[in-house]
Design a protein around this motif. Structure first.
Motif, PDB file in Angstrom:
ATOM      1  N   ALA A 150       0.095  11.085 -10.434  1.00 49.71           N
ATOM      2  CA  ALA A 150      -0.766  12.267 -10.377  1.00 49.71           C
ATOM      3  C   ALA A 150       0.024  13.535 -10.686  1.00 49.71           C
ATOM      4  CB  ALA A 150      -1.427  12.363  -9.004  1.00 49.71           C
ATOM      5  N   ALA A 151       1.234  13.636 -10.163  1.00 48.30           N
ATOM      6  CA  ALA A 151       2.073  14.806 -10.443  1.00 48.30           C
ATOM      7  C   ALA A 151       2.449  14.862 -11.920  1.00 48.30           C
ATOM      8  CB  ALA A 151       3.320  14.782  -9.569  1.00 48.30           C
ATOM      9  N   ALA A 152       2.747  13.717 -12.496  1.00 42.74           N
ATOM     10  CA  ALA A 152       3.099  13.674 -13.922  1.00 42.74           C
ATOM     11  C   ALA A 152       1.904  14.069 -14.786  1.00 42.74           C
ATOM     12  CB  ALA A 152       3.593  12.278 -14.305  1.00 42.74           C
ATOM     13  N   LEU A 153       0.731  13.559 -14.462  1.00 46.95           N
ATOM     14  CA  LEU A 153      -0.467  13.902 -15.233  1.00 46.95           C
ATOM     15  C   LEU A 153      -0.858  15.368 -15.071  1.00 46.95           C
ATOM     16  CD1 LEU A 153      -2.638  10.703 -14.644  1.00 46.95           C
ATOM     17  CD2 LEU A 153      -1.415  11.373 -16.725  1.00 46.95           C
ATOM     18  N   ALA A 154      -0.503  15.964 -13.940  1.00 47.76           N
ATOM     19  CA  ALA A 154      -0.801  17.378 -13.707  1.00 47.76           C
ATOM     20  C   ALA A 154       0.239  18.297 -14.348  1.00 47.76           C
ATOM     21  CB  ALA A 154      -0.882  17.655 -12.208  1.00 47.76           C
ATOM     22  N   GLY A 155       1.262  17.718 -14.959  1.00 50.77           N
ATOM     23  CA  GLY A 155       2.285  18.516 -15.623  1.00 50.77           C
ATOM     24  C   GLY A 155       3.325  19.086 -14.687  1.00 50.77           C
ATOM     25  N   ARG A 156       3.476  18.536 -13.513  1.00 52.94           N
ATOM     26  CA  ARG A 156       4.436  19.061 -12.545  1.00 52.94           C
ATOM     27  C   ARG A 156       5.878  18.705 -12.910  1.00 52.94           C
ATOM     28  NH1 ARG A 156       3.134  22.931  -9.346  1.00 52.94           N
ATOM     29  NH2 ARG A 156       4.553  22.148  -7.793  1.00 52.94           N
ATOM     30  N   TYR A 157       6.068  17.778 -13.832  1.00 52.21           N
ATOM     31  CA  TYR A 157       7.425  17.416 -14.231  1.00 52.21           C
ATOM     32  C   TYR A 157       7.865  18.152 -15.486  1.00 52.21           C
ATOM     33  CZ  TYR A 157       7.232  13.732 -10.791  1.00 52.21           C
ATOM     34  OH  TYR A 157       7.133  13.044  -9.611  1.00 52.21           O
ATOM     35  N   ALA A 158       7.039  19.056 -15.990  1.00 56.53           N
ATOM     36  CA  ALA A 158       7.400  19.817 -17.177  1.00 56.53           C
ATOM     37  C   ALA A 158       8.500  20.830 -16.868  1.00 56.53           C
ATOM     38  CB  ALA A 158       6.173  20.520 -17.745  1.00 56.53           C
ATOM     39  N   LYS A 159       8.519  21.317 -15.640  1.00 59.50           N
ATOM     40  CA  LYS A 159       9.518  22.301 -15.229  1.00 59.50           C
ATOM     41  C   LYS A 159      10.730  21.569 -14.652  1.00 59.50           C
ATOM     42  CE  LYS A 159       5.825  25.379 -13.877  1.00 59.50           C
ATOM     43  NZ  LYS A 159       5.147  26.010 -12.766  1.00 59.50           N
ATOM     44  N   PRO A 160      11.913  22.178 -14.764  1.00 57.29           N
ATOM     45  CA  PRO A 160      13.084  21.527 -14.143  1.00 57.29           C
ATOM     46  C   PRO A 160      12.939  21.477 -12.620  1.00 57.29           C
ATOM     47  CG  PRO A 160      13.694  23.578 -15.263  1.00 57.29           C
ATOM     48  CD  PRO A 160      12.225  23.387 -15.461  1.00 57.29           C
TER      49      PRO A 160
ATOM     50  N   MET B  91       0.829  -1.197   0.000  1.00 62.49           N
ATOM     51  CA  MET B  91       0.000   0.000   0.000  1.00 62.49           C
ATOM     52  C   MET B  91       0.873   1.261   0.000  1.00 62.49           C
ATOM     53  SD  MET B  91      -3.142   1.062   2.492  1.00 62.49           S
ATOM     54  CE  MET B  91      -2.147   1.262   3.952  1.00 62.49           C
ATOM     55  N   ASP B  92       1.950   1.278   0.775  1.00 57.67           N
ATOM     56  CA  ASP B  92       2.846   2.444   0.823  1.00 57.67           C
ATOM     57  C   ASP B  92       3.513   2.687  -0.523  1.00 57.67           C
ATOM     58  OD1 ASP B  92       2.206   2.845   3.453  1.00 57.67           O
ATOM     59  OD2 ASP B  92       4.015   1.887   4.239  1.00 57.67           O
ATOM     60  N   ILE B  93       4.001   1.624  -1.144  1.00 54.03           N
ATOM     61  CA  ILE B  93       4.654   1.758  -2.450  1.00 54.03           C
ATOM     62  C   ILE B  93       3.642   2.218  -3.492  1.00 54.03           C
ATOM     63  CG2 ILE B  93       5.801   0.471  -4.304  1.00 54.03           C
ATOM     64  CD1 ILE B  93       7.144  -1.179  -2.045  1.00 54.03           C
ATOM     65  N   SER B  94       2.441   1.665  -3.458  1.00 58.47           N
ATOM     66  CA  SER B  94       1.394   2.074  -4.396  1.00 58.47           C
ATOM     67  C   SER B  94       1.027   3.539  -4.203  1.00 58.47           C
ATOM     68  CB  SER B  94       0.144   1.208  -4.214  1.00 58.47           C
ATOM     69  OG  SER B  94       0.443  -0.144  -4.424  1.00 58.47           O
ATOM     70  N   LEU B  95       1.001   3.982  -2.970  1.00 54.06           N
ATOM     71  CA  LEU B  95       0.698   5.382  -2.676  1.00 54.06           C
ATOM     72  C   LEU B  95       1.752   6.306  -3.276  1.00 54.06           C
ATOM     73  CD1 LEU B  95      -1.238   7.230  -0.975  1.00 54.06           C
ATOM     74  CD2 LEU B  95       0.463   7.073   0.803  1.00 54.06           C
ATOM     75  N   MET B  96       3.021   5.930  -3.161  1.00 55.11           N
ATOM     76  CA  MET B  96       4.091   6.758  -3.724  1.00 55.11           C
ATOM     77  C   MET B  96       4.016   6.796  -5.250  1.00 55.11           C
ATOM     78  SD  MET B  96       7.388   6.072  -1.295  1.00 55.11           S
ATOM     79  CE  MET B  96       7.271   4.305  -1.203  1.00 55.11           C
ATOM     80  N   PHE B  97       3.791   5.649  -5.870  1.00 53.36           N
ATOM     81  CA  PHE B  97       3.677   5.630  -7.324  1.00 53.36           C
ATOM     82  C   PHE B  97       2.438   6.389  -7.796  1.00 53.36           C
ATOM     83  CE2 PHE B  97       6.580   1.865  -7.314  1.00 53.36           C
ATOM     84  CZ  PHE B  97       7.564   2.460  -8.085  1.00 53.36           C
ATOM     85  N   GLY B  98       1.355   6.298  -7.056  1.00 56.44           N
ATOM     86  CA  GLY B  98       0.150   7.049  -7.399  1.00 56.44           C
ATOM     87  C   GLY B  98       0.379   8.552  -7.321  1.00 56.44           C
ATOM     88  N   ALA B  99       1.118   8.992  -6.305  1.00 55.54           N
ATOM     89  CA  ALA B  99       1.440  10.416  -6.183  1.00 55.54           C
ATOM     90  C   ALA B  99       2.328  10.870  -7.343  1.00 55.54           C
ATOM     91  CB  ALA B  99       2.117  10.688  -4.849  1.00 55.54           C
ATOM     92  N   LEU B 100       3.301  10.041  -7.711  1.00 56.26           N
ATOM     93  CA  LEU B 100       4.154  10.381  -8.848  1.00 56.26           C
ATOM     94  C   LEU B 100       3.353  10.453 -10.136  1.00 56.26           C
ATOM     95  CD1 LEU B 100       7.315   8.213  -8.082  1.00 56.26           C
ATOM     96  CD2 LEU B 100       7.177  10.703  -8.114  1.00 56.26           C
TER      97      LEU B 100
END
Length: 100
Positions: free
Chosen positions: A19-29, A8-17
């Motif tokens: 969600a951040a990727a889908l929100a475009g948070r990795y577009a910026k350096p 569950m902890d590992i799934s939570l971390m991957f889910g957060a990553l």
């Protein structure tokens, strides 16, 4: 054999990553350099949360919810001091915030 908490902890971390990727948070350096005030504030906050967890013999929120559910006074005392601590934290937040 899998520990459900670990999965569950590992799934939570991957889910957060994800969600951040889908929100475009990795577009910026990624900004690795943080101001000293922010780093010190995060460190002190982490120490205080850890100390609170030790005082509560585990999870701070669990101490609140289990105290209220069992009609114990300690849950209400926890609530009062958590509320006061939140007020203090809101007042101190501008001193630890990132400034451009």
């Amino acid at each position: 054999y899998y520990d459900t908490t670990t999965v569950m902890d590992i799934s939570l971390m991957f889910g957060a990553l994800l969600a951040a990727a889908l929100a475009g948070r990795y577009a910026k350096p990624v900004q690795w350099k943080r101001p000293t005030r922010m780093t010190i504030g995060a460190f002190i906050g982490g120490l205080m949360m850890g100390y609170g967890a030790r005082l509560a013999f585990g999870c701070n929120i669990g101490a609140y919810f289990s105290g209220i559910a069992s009609f114990s006074v300690h849950g209400w005392i926890w609530f009062v001091f958590a509320f006061l601590g939140s007020l203090i934290g809101v007042k101190l937040r501008p001193y630890c915030a990132y400034k451009n």
